[in-house]
Design a protein around this motif. Structure first.
Motif, PDB file in Angstrom:
ATOM      1  N   UNK A   1      -2.985   6.435  36.619  1.00 47.75           N
ATOM      2  CA  UNK A   1      -2.274   6.489  35.363  1.00 47.75           C
ATOM      3  C   UNK A   1      -2.217   5.085  34.766  1.00 47.75           C
ATOM      4  N   UNK A   2      -2.575   4.971  33.534  1.00 49.68           N
ATOM      5  CA  UNK A   2      -2.599   3.680  32.844  1.00 49.68           C
ATOM      6  C   UNK A   2      -1.235   3.431  32.194  1.00 49.68           C
ATOM      7  N   UNK A   3      -0.632   2.286  32.489  1.00 44.76           N
ATOM      8  CA  UNK A   3       0.650   1.930  31.906  1.00 44.76           C
ATOM      9  C   UNK A   3       0.411   0.909  30.808  1.00 44.76           C
ATOM     10  N   UNK A   4       1.009   1.161  29.648  1.00 41.99           N
ATOM     11  CA  UNK A   4       0.860   0.273  28.507  1.00 41.99           C
ATOM     12  C   UNK A   4       1.542  -1.063  28.802  1.00 41.99           C
ATOM     13  N   UNK A   5       0.904  -2.162  28.416  1.00 41.89           N
ATOM     14  CA  UNK A   5       1.474  -3.494  28.620  1.00 41.89           C
ATOM     15  C   UNK A   5       2.763  -3.628  27.814  1.00 41.89           C
ATOM     16  N   UNK A   6       3.733  -4.295  28.393  1.00 41.49           N
ATOM     17  CA  UNK A   6       5.018  -4.466  27.729  1.00 41.49           C
ATOM     18  C   UNK A   6       4.952  -5.609  26.730  1.00 41.49           C
ATOM     19  N   UNK A   7       5.585  -5.429  25.584  1.00 46.32           N
ATOM     20  CA  UNK A   7       5.625  -6.477  24.567  1.00 46.32           C
ATOM     21  C   UNK A   7       6.585  -7.580  25.012  1.00 46.32           C
ATOM     22  N   UNK A   8       6.510  -8.714  24.334  1.00 42.84           N
ATOM     23  CA  UNK A   8       7.416  -9.828  24.629  1.00 42.84           C
ATOM     24  C   UNK A   8       8.865  -9.418  24.381  1.00 42.84           C
ATOM     25  N   UNK A   9       9.085  -8.644  23.331  1.00 46.73           N
ATOM     26  CA  UNK A   9      10.425  -8.187  23.017  1.00 46.73           C
ATOM     27  C   UNK A   9      10.967  -7.283  24.125  1.00 46.73           C
ATOM     28  N   UNK A  33      18.059   3.567  33.967  1.00 47.34           N
ATOM     29  CA  UNK A  33      17.550   4.354  32.840  1.00 47.34           C
ATOM     30  C   UNK A  33      16.658   3.506  31.949  1.00 47.34           C
ATOM     31  N   UNK A  34      17.083   2.282  31.705  1.00 47.73           N
ATOM     32  CA  UNK A  34      16.291   1.383  30.869  1.00 47.73           C
ATOM     33  C   UNK A  34      14.967   1.055  31.546  1.00 47.73           C
ATOM     34  N   UNK A  35      15.013   0.669  32.810  1.00 45.43           N
ATOM     35  CA  UNK A  35      13.788   0.230  33.471  1.00 45.43           C
ATOM     36  C   UNK A  35      12.812   1.380  33.686  1.00 45.43           C
ATOM     37  N   UNK A  36      13.296   2.550  33.986  1.00 42.73           N
ATOM     38  CA  UNK A  36      12.398   3.683  34.195  1.00 42.73           C
ATOM     39  C   UNK A  36      11.648   4.007  32.913  1.00 42.73           C
ATOM     40  N   UNK A  37      12.363   3.971  31.813  1.00 39.93           N
ATOM     41  CA  UNK A  37      11.748   4.280  30.530  1.00 39.93           C
ATOM     42  C   UNK A  37      10.639   3.284  30.199  1.00 39.93           C
ATOM     43  N   UNK A  38      10.835   2.018  30.533  1.00 37.03           N
ATOM     44  CA  UNK A  38       9.889   0.988  30.129  1.00 37.03           C
ATOM     45  C   UNK A  38       8.887   0.589  31.206  1.00 37.03           C
ATOM     46  N   UNK A  39       9.274   0.702  32.470  1.00 35.46           N
ATOM     47  CA  UNK A  39       8.391   0.234  33.533  1.00 35.46           C
ATOM     48  C   UNK A  39       7.577   1.336  34.187  1.00 35.46           C
ATOM     49  N   UNK A  40       7.944   2.588  33.960  1.00 35.44           N
ATOM     50  CA  UNK A  40       7.180   3.696  34.531  1.00 35.44           C
ATOM     51  C   UNK A  40       7.134   3.621  36.046  1.00 35.44           C
ATOM     52  N   UNK A  41       5.935   3.667  36.642  1.00 35.13           N
ATOM     53  CA  UNK A  41       5.836   3.721  38.098  1.00 35.13           C
ATOM     54  C   UNK A  41       6.346   2.468  38.806  1.00 35.13           C
ATOM     55  N   UNK A  42       6.498   1.346  38.095  1.00 30.87           N
ATOM     56  CA  UNK A  42       6.995   0.128  38.721  1.00 30.87           C
ATOM     57  C   UNK A  42       8.523   0.077  38.776  1.00 30.87           C
ATOM     58  N   UNK A  43       9.187   1.049  38.159  1.00 26.75           N
ATOM     59  CA  UNK A  43      10.645   1.073  38.139  1.00 26.75           C
ATOM     60  C   UNK A  43      11.179   1.401  39.528  1.00 26.75           C
ATOM     61  N   UNK A  44      12.409   0.979  39.815  1.00 33.19           N
ATOM     62  CA  UNK A  44      12.990   1.310  41.112  1.00 33.19           C
ATOM     63  C   UNK A  44      13.143   2.824  41.256  1.00 33.19           C
ATOM     64  N   UNK A  45      13.052   3.353  42.467  1.00 27.35           N
ATOM     65  CA  UNK A  45      13.165   4.799  42.661  1.00 27.35           C
ATOM     66  C   UNK A  45      14.547   5.295  42.252  1.00 27.35           C
ATOM     67  N   UNK A  46      14.588   6.507  41.709  1.00 26.99           N
ATOM     68  CA  UNK A  46      15.856   7.047  41.241  1.00 26.99           C
ATOM     69  C   UNK A  46      16.461   8.045  42.207  1.00 26.99           C
ATOM     70  N   UNK A  47      15.668   8.649  43.039  1.00 26.51           N
ATOM     71  CA  UNK A  47      16.186   9.653  43.962  1.00 26.51           C
ATOM     72  C   UNK A  47      15.654   9.387  45.361  1.00 26.51           C
ATOM     73  N   UNK A  48      16.537   9.439  46.313  1.00 23.27           N
ATOM     74  CA  UNK A  48      16.172   9.229  47.703  1.00 23.27           C
ATOM     75  C   UNK A  48      15.508  10.488  48.242  1.00 23.27           C
ATOM     76  N   UNK A  49      14.353  10.348  48.909  1.00 21.70           N
ATOM     77  CA  UNK A  49      13.727  11.535  49.506  1.00 21.70           C
ATOM     78  C   UNK A  49      14.697  12.214  50.476  1.00 21.70           C
TER      79      UNK A  49
END
Length: 110
Positions: A1-9, A33-49
């Motif tokens: 999955x290709x993740x779009x590069x984040x802007x400076x803002x 919530x903020x990081x998941x929306x913007x970082x996608x797969x690099x965001x910290x996990x939200x649910x423990x297996x």
């Protein structure tokens, strides 16, 4: 999955949000919530297996049958059975709800 590069803002906003979280001005949940929306797969996990044994334990502590738990989670009884046998792993909303039940009890969904 290709993740779009984040802007400076976006990078600056994420840094500010991280600083706010570290200073106690923003809760961990809001930050995630903020990081998941913007970082996608690099965001910290939200649910423990959750293991099949934990799923069965959660269900039994709530005094529910597989069919009753399935109804609360909007799943099929067969899927709950597969989760408890370990032939399937809970993902997405089912995993999130199972974690809520594990932490707070079935009452959190009622």
């Amino acid at each position: 999955m290709m993740v779009k590069a984040l802007s400076k803002l976006t990078m600056a906003l994420l840094e500010t949000a991280e600083d706010m979280r570290d200073a106690g001005l923003m809760g961990e949940e809001g930050y995630r919530k903020i990081t998941i929306r913007h970082l996608g797969p690099d965001a910290p996990p939200t649910a423990t297996p959750i293991t099949p044994e934990e799923i069965r334990s959660v269900r039994e502590r709530a005094h529910l049958s597989q069919a009753a738990l399935a109804r609360y989670l909007n799943l099929t009884t067969g899927y709950v059975s597969q989760l408890e046998r370990g032939t399937k792993q809970a993902k997405g909303p089912a995993l999130a709800l199972l974690n809520v039940i594990r932490r707070k009890g079935i009452e959190a969904l009622l």
